[in-house]
Scaffold this active site. Structure first.
Site, mmCIF file in Angstrom:
data_model
loop_
_atom_site.group_PDB
_atom_site.id
_atom_site.type_symbol
_atom_site.label_atom_id
_atom_site.label_comp_id
_atom_site.label_asym_id
_atom_site.label_seq_id
_atom_site.Cartn_x
_atom_site.Cartn_y
_atom_site.Cartn_z
ATOM 1 N N ASP A 1 0.857 -1.194 0.000
ATOM 2 C CA ASP A 1 0.000 0.000 0.000
ATOM 3 C C ASP A 1 0.883 1.230 0.000
ATOM 4 O O ASP A 1 2.030 1.157 0.444
ATOM 5 C CB ASP A 1 -0.918 -0.013 1.253
ATOM 6 C CG ASP A 1 -2.190 0.792 1.055
ATOM 7 O OD1 ASP A 1 -2.101 2.012 0.851
ATOM 8 O OD2 ASP A 1 -3.287 0.205 1.090
ATOM 9 N N ASN B 1 -5.788 -4.783 -6.130
ATOM 10 C CA ASN B 1 -6.996 -4.168 -5.582
ATOM 11 C C ASN B 1 -6.869 -2.665 -5.330
ATOM 12 O O ASN B 1 -7.878 -1.968 -5.209
ATOM 13 C CB ASN B 1 -7.303 -4.914 -4.264
ATOM 14 C CG ASN B 1 -8.240 -4.183 -3.357
ATOM 15 O OD1 ASN B 1 -9.450 -4.213 -3.576
ATOM 16 N ND2 ASN B 1 -7.710 -3.519 -2.342
ATOM 17 N N TYR C 1 -13.760 6.694 -13.784
ATOM 18 C CA TYR C 1 -13.779 5.511 -12.909
ATOM 19 C C TYR C 1 -14.361 4.303 -13.656
ATOM 20 O O TYR C 1 -13.791 3.210 -13.646
ATOM 21 C CB TYR C 1 -14.597 5.826 -11.656
ATOM 22 C CG TYR C 1 -14.583 4.733 -10.605
ATOM 23 C CD1 TYR C 1 -13.473 4.548 -9.778
ATOM 24 C CD2 TYR C 1 -15.674 3.886 -10.430
ATOM 25 C CE1 TYR C 1 -13.454 3.563 -8.809
ATOM 26 C CE2 TYR C 1 -15.664 2.896 -9.455
ATOM 27 C CZ TYR C 1 -14.564 2.740 -8.639
ATOM 28 O OH TYR C 1 -14.541 1.747 -7.687
ATOM 29 N N ILE D 1 -19.749 -0.934 -0.848
ATOM 30 C CA ILE D 1 -19.176 -1.681 0.270
ATOM 31 C C ILE D 1 -18.749 -0.708 1.363
ATOM 32 O O ILE D 1 -18.192 0.360 1.074
ATOM 33 C CB ILE D 1 -17.951 -2.515 -0.209
ATOM 34 C CG1 ILE D 1 -18.304 -3.328 -1.474
ATOM 35 C CG2 ILE D 1 -17.458 -3.425 0.910
ATOM 36 C CD1 ILE D 1 -19.446 -4.306 -1.333
ATOM 37 N N THR E 1 -16.516 0.666 3.310
ATOM 38 C CA THR E 1 -15.077 0.856 3.527
ATOM 39 C C THR E 1 -14.825 2.358 3.686
ATOM 40 O O THR E 1 -15.707 3.174 3.371
ATOM 41 C CB THR E 1 -14.259 0.360 2.317
ATOM 42 O OG1 THR E 1 -14.490 1.256 1.219
ATOM 43 C CG2 THR E 1 -14.622 -1.052 1.910
HETATM 44 N N1 NAD Z 1 -15.946 0.361 -1.427
HETATM 45 C C1 NAD Z 1 -16.698 0.181 -2.490
HETATM 46 O O1 NAD Z 1 -17.914 0.373 -2.465
HETATM 47 C C2 NAD Z 1 -16.094 -0.307 -3.779
HETATM 48 C C3 NAD Z 1 -16.959 -0.693 -4.810
HETATM 49 C C4 NAD Z 1 -16.435 -1.148 -6.000
HETATM 50 C C5 NAD Z 1 -15.061 -1.236 -6.176
HETATM 51 N N2 NAD Z 1 -14.243 -0.846 -5.163
HETATM 52 C C6 NAD Z 1 -12.805 -0.958 -5.411
HETATM 53 O O2 NAD Z 1 -12.220 -1.728 -4.388
HETATM 54 C C7 NAD Z 1 -10.853 -1.351 -4.242
HETATM 55 C C8 NAD Z 1 -10.574 -1.110 -2.771
HETATM 56 O O3 NAD Z 1 -11.391 -0.049 -2.347
HETATM 57 P P1 NAD Z 1 -11.827 0.176 -0.830
HETATM 58 O O4 NAD Z 1 -13.265 0.462 -0.829
HETATM 59 O O5 NAD Z 1 -11.279 -0.900 0.037
HETATM 60 O O6 NAD Z 1 -11.094 1.579 -0.578
HETATM 61 P P2 NAD Z 1 -10.109 2.093 0.549
HETATM 62 O O7 NAD Z 1 -9.916 3.523 0.242
HETATM 63 O O8 NAD Z 1 -10.587 1.675 1.896
HETATM 64 O O9 NAD Z 1 -8.767 1.280 0.246
HETATM 65 C C9 NAD Z 1 -8.004 1.528 -0.895
HETATM 66 C C10 NAD Z 1 -6.543 1.335 -0.557
HETATM 67 O O10 NAD Z 1 -5.781 1.527 -1.761
HETATM 68 C C11 NAD Z 1 -4.640 2.282 -1.420
HETATM 69 N N3 NAD Z 1 -4.132 2.995 -2.593
HETATM 70 C C12 NAD Z 1 -4.672 4.070 -3.242
HETATM 71 N N4 NAD Z 1 -3.872 4.461 -4.235
HETATM 72 C C13 NAD Z 1 -2.811 3.619 -4.235
HETATM 73 C C14 NAD Z 1 -1.634 3.512 -5.026
HETATM 74 N N5 NAD Z 1 -1.368 4.387 -6.014
HETATM 75 N N6 NAD Z 1 -0.754 2.521 -4.756
HETATM 76 C C15 NAD Z 1 -0.996 1.648 -3.741
HETATM 77 N N7 NAD Z 1 -2.069 1.710 -2.946
HETATM 78 C C16 NAD Z 1 -2.966 2.685 -3.194
HETATM 79 C C17 NAD Z 1 -5.109 3.256 -0.349
HETATM 80 O O11 NAD Z 1 -4.014 3.777 0.404
HETATM 81 C C18 NAD Z 1 -6.031 2.372 0.473
HETATM 82 O O12 NAD Z 1 -5.349 1.723 1.521
HETATM 83 C C19 NAD Z 1 -10.645 -0.139 -5.140
HETATM 84 O O13 NAD Z 1 -10.053 -0.575 -6.350
HETATM 85 C C20 NAD Z 1 -12.058 0.350 -5.395
HETATM 86 O O14 NAD Z 1 -12.169 1.039 -6.622
HETATM 87 C C21 NAD Z 1 -14.714 -0.391 -3.975
#
Ligand code: NAD
Length: 251
Positions: A37, A90, A155, A188, A190
């Protein structure tokens, strides 16, 4: 789960939300985990939780927009644990988005660089190690925005692209024993979504009311699918975008 125990997994975005949960689930299933991360505090906290629960994990600071960082992430798996069997690509960002013609090029490029090209950089570093090892399994995080017009155009384009990469990689590397799939989470609970909820609570209530399950998803519900998709229990599932959204898209 079958075949996860004693394997080695890397998880990008492992310092928060979905990636933290998949790191924990991989470790619970007996894998050694490289948590990657940009957020050092979050990544270290994930490792501490795994170690406290009796698992094995290492944190490596990784920005998925930097090929050297991504190469070092894979090298950490080799140096610390002797190989690489599973990956959950991810790491990602989201923002509210504007109408398509209103993006400036820098915003557009940043989204694509992290969410789409970041996954490609990871695949590029992970695949040769898995070919060398004789196989593996990779799950990329897409989104319901990867299969529908949810989210901003930048996105949605990035998440549609992740599915394209997943499908093409499946065809290119099936003979090498590597399986690729994508998870497409709905809304989700988060930090990514909590932030959006804080910014616009009314909109979040409206979104939640529109989910047939009647609630947001738990990141563990995505993580369970990720680990299953890496296990031998899903050995015939290849190149699929798996939607996990509480019924949101079937309406
Ligand atoms: N939460 C939702 O509803 C949802 C829905 C669909 C898809 N997603 C996808 O799931 C994945 C995780 O999202 P989440 O909800 O857990 O978000 P989150 O913000 O809780 O976690 C994302 C993590 O990615 C890290 N990150 C961001 N940019 C980065 C980079 N350049 N290099 C390395 N790490 C990096 C952040 O520091 C963070 O720890 C993402 O790809 C997001 O698009 C999330």
């Amino acid at each position: 789960m079958n075949g996860i125990e004693d394997g080695v997994a890397v998880v990008t975005g492992g310092g928060s939300g979905i990636g933290r949960q998949s790191s924990l689930r991989f470790a619970e299933a007996g894998a050694k985990v490289v948590v990657a991360d940009v957020d050092e505090d979050g990544g270290n906290e994930t490792v501490e939780r795994i170690v406290r629960d009796g698992g094995e994990a290492t944190f490596v600071t990784t920005d998925v927009t930097d090929s050297d960082d991504v190469a070092a992430m894979v090298q950490t798996a080799l140096d610390e644990y002797g190989g690489l069997d599973f990956a959950h690509n991810n790491a990602g960002i989201a923002d509210e988005g504007v109408r398509l013609a209103e993006y400036d090029e820098a915003e557009w490029d940043r989204m694509i660089d992290i969410n789409l090209k970041g996954v490609w950089r990871c695949l590029k570093a992970e695949i040769p190690e898995m070919v060398e090892r004789g196989g593996g399994a990779i799950v990329n995080t897409s989104s319901i925005a990867g299969v529908s017009a949810n989210g901003g155009a930048h996105y949605a384009a990035s998440k549609h692209g992740v599915i394209g990469l997943t499908r093409r990689a499946t065809v290119d590397y099936a003979d090498d024993g590597i399986r690729f799939n994508a998870v497409c989470p709905g809304v989700i609970d988060t930090p990514m979504v909590q932030q959006a909820g804080e910014d616009n609570a009314e909109e979040m209530d409206r979104i939640t009311a529109g989910i047939p399950a009647g609630r947001l998803g738990d990141p563990a519900e995505i993580a369970d699918a990720v680990v299953w998709l890496c296990s031998e229990d899903s050995s015939y599932v290849m190149g699929q975008p798996i939607v996990i959204d509480g019924g949101l898209l079937v309406q």
